[in-house]
Design a protein around this motif. Structure first.
Motif: not given
Ligand SMILES: NC(=O)c1ccc[n+]([C@@H]2O[C@H](COP(=O)([O-])OP(=O)(O)OC[C@H]3O[C@@H](n4cnc5c(N)ncnc54)[C@H](OP(=O)(O)O)[C@@H]3O)[C@@H](O)[C@H]2O)c1
Length: 300
Positions: A271-299
């Motif tokens: 629903a957040m627009g990541r359906g066409e990414k690999d299912f291991f992108s699940y971690v990015t949802l957990m990062e968002d929910l944990a408030g970690l998304s604003a942090r700098a990431k490699p890529k």
């Protein structure tokens, strides 16, 4: 039919269907191919396969029809077209991940047309498919399976006959829901470690050297370390498989609480627009929910 090998009609040249069909072609089977989107026929046709104008026409020209297509609606559409053209005594093998219910329906149509039907879902990645190293679970009449074993051997390293009817469909869904739940556990754990200050790549390396390491965590380690979620298998595809498992379980009153919960979050990822990414992108949802998304990431 060639002197030694049956003509194989291949339907579905998607991400995994293409390398699988290429393995069958490389093993020397005369190939007739069809894909709904014609552009994807090119690599097979350039290597000598014949393009069919439609699925019924393809079935009429084939000794063995194989499909590798998306889901239940696709199987019903393809199954109906194959039934209309398949020769008496020929064989239809569907290798997609679909529900036992849709598969049983198509089995009835194909058997009614005087042909045999095998279910042969696969476990493994597009990369394993391109090496002919998939794991294949087959169910359906065993003598028919044994007579066509060499075709499976062109695509897979581990080939198991698991029963006479829809057993392979159940096994495939059971394995996939464990894979999906594993992605969810890893996503949750990595966001937890990251929030606690762990260095991203080191954390993944250490997890992969720990007791929870598995072929799956090893295989996905580079994707996670590089945060490159180009899909081998998309989040939307995993949601589809969760739904197939949950619907099959619901009909039989088998409780699957963990799968049901992870499906909710995997659905949110889509629903957040990541359906066409690999299912291991699940971690990015957990990062968002944990408030970690604003942090700098490699890529991302
Ligand atoms: N990718 C993997 O790593 C993997 C691993 C194990 C199992 N699987 C299973 O393998 C199957 C295929 O996966 P994939 O990754 O190759 O998916 P994909 O890239 O989306 O390809 C799907 C294929 O199905 C065709 N299709 C869909 N609806 C159709 C219809 N109504 N009539 C005719 N053709 C239709 C598509 O044609 P178009 O090109 O026209 O869209 C395409 O060729 C799925 O069931 C999946 O769950 C995949």
């Amino acid at each position: 039919m060639s002197a030694t090998k049956p003509t194989v009609g291949w339907i579905g040249l998607g991400k995994i269907g293409t390398p699988m069909a290429q393995q069958v072609q490389a093993a020397g089977y005369p190939l007739v191919v069809y894909n709904r989107t014609a552009g994807k026929l090119k690599p097979l046709v350039e290597a000598g396969a014949k393009a069919a104008g439609g699925m019924t026409e393809l079935a009429a020209q084939s000794d063995v029809v194989i499909s590798m297509i998306s889901d239940d609606p696709a199987l019903r559409e393809v199954g109906a077209a194959v039934k209309a053209g398949i020769k008496k005594g020929a064989l239809y093998i569907d290798m997609s991940t679909v529900s036992p219910a849709a598969s049983a329906e198509v089995a009835g149509w194909i058997n009614g047309a005087g042909a045999s039907y095998l279910r042969a879902p696969v476990s493994g990645s597009t990369m394993l498919a391109s090496k002919g190293a998939l794991t294949i679970f087959v169910s359906g009449p065993k003598p028919v399976f044994e007579a066509h074993r060499p075709i499976f051997e062109a695509m897979g390293k581990a080939i198991h006959h698991v029963g006479p009817a829809e057993e392979a469909r159940h096994l495939k869904l059971a394995i996939n829901l464990m894979i999906g739940v594993t992605a969810a556990t890893i996503g949750e754990a990595l966001a937890f470690g990251e929030g606690g200050g762990m260095e991203w790549r080191q954390m993944i390396d250490i997890i992969n050297a720990s007791v929870v390491a598995s072929p799956l965590t090893g295989y996905k380690a580079e994707m996670l370390k590089n945060r490159d979620f180009a899909p081998a298998f998309t989040a939307a595809q995993m949601v589809k498989d969760f739904d197939l498992a949950l619907e099959t379980a619901r009909a039989a009153n088998v409780p699957m609480p963990v799968t049901a919960m992870v499906r909710q979050f995997m659905g949110a990822l889509v629903a957040m627009g990541r359906g066409e990414k690999d299912f291991f992108s699940y971690v990015t949802l957990m990062e968002d929910l944990a408030g970690l998304s604003a942090r700098a990431k490699p890529k991302d």
